[in-house]
Design an enzyme around this catalytic site. Sequence first.
Site, PDB file in Angstrom:
ATOM      1  N   ALA A  62      40.916  28.939  36.201  1.00  0.00           N
ATOM      2  CA  ALA A  62      40.029  28.292  35.238  1.00  0.00           C
ATOM      3  C   ALA A  62      39.130  29.345  34.593  1.00  0.00           C
ATOM      4  CB  ALA A  62      39.183  27.225  35.925  1.00  0.00           C
ATOM      5  N   GLY A 108      43.147  27.231  38.899  1.00  0.00           N
ATOM      6  CA  GLY A 108      43.586  26.205  37.960  1.00  0.00           C
ATOM      7  C   GLY A 108      44.983  26.439  37.435  1.00  0.00           C
TER       8      GLY A 108
END
Length: 257
Positions: A62, A108
């Site tokens: 992320a 992520g």
Amino acid sequence: MEHLSWEQRGQKAYVTIQSPPANALSSGILKDLEQVLNDVEADSSIKLIVLQGEGKFFSAGADIKEFTSFQKQDDYQSLAEKGQALFNRIEQFHIPVLASIHGAALGGGLELAMACHMRIATKETKLGLPELNLGIIPGFAGSQRLPRYVGAPKAYEMILTGEPISADEAAHYGLVNRVVEDSELEEATTKLADKIVAKSGPSIHAVMKLLPYTHTSQFNRGVDQEAKEFGNVFGNEDAQEGVEAFINKRQPNFKDQ
């Protein structure tokens, strides 16, 4: 779309993350990916999506720097819920999504790959959920999907240590379907995708409806709880220290608070 592109090749849609150097998943990329799904869903001629990353990585996680712009814990929980909803949509999509992975699928990035239905990785690829190294936790359903593939004991080890595993080890546990040389990734991806799109469209759609029944209702409960804990963790000093240390490229000094 600034950091995401897609093109149709025959009956396949090739979606490419383009956010160098790490292809970090920002909220903007997640929004663009949502739009891609809308576009593909509106085109009945497309029978499969190939998801890939441009440059050195599939996606290394992320966008941690984006976290520093959040003002309150609810912002973190909201981000987690939006990411979870998008990845759930991918997992429940009406056509197969094949992740073509190279370099790294971390945080992520791995959570996105796990939401896809199949994964091909290169031998040099590293896969892991390193969030605890930053004093935080996975937020896009990683704590729920990873045990599905590698089993609970290995999932505990991977998440609690934050250490990535190799593509060969990932294949051993069933986290990836197959491992190829870096130079063979495009060919192997195309070969598998072509085998699938050669099948009957209605048959593909039927399978995509049936297989999700193997997932239990407990998964959704776990996903909801993960988003709440993701928000809660960011209220701790250790989370702020971990994110700051990551941005400044130093080791964090956690105080367990």
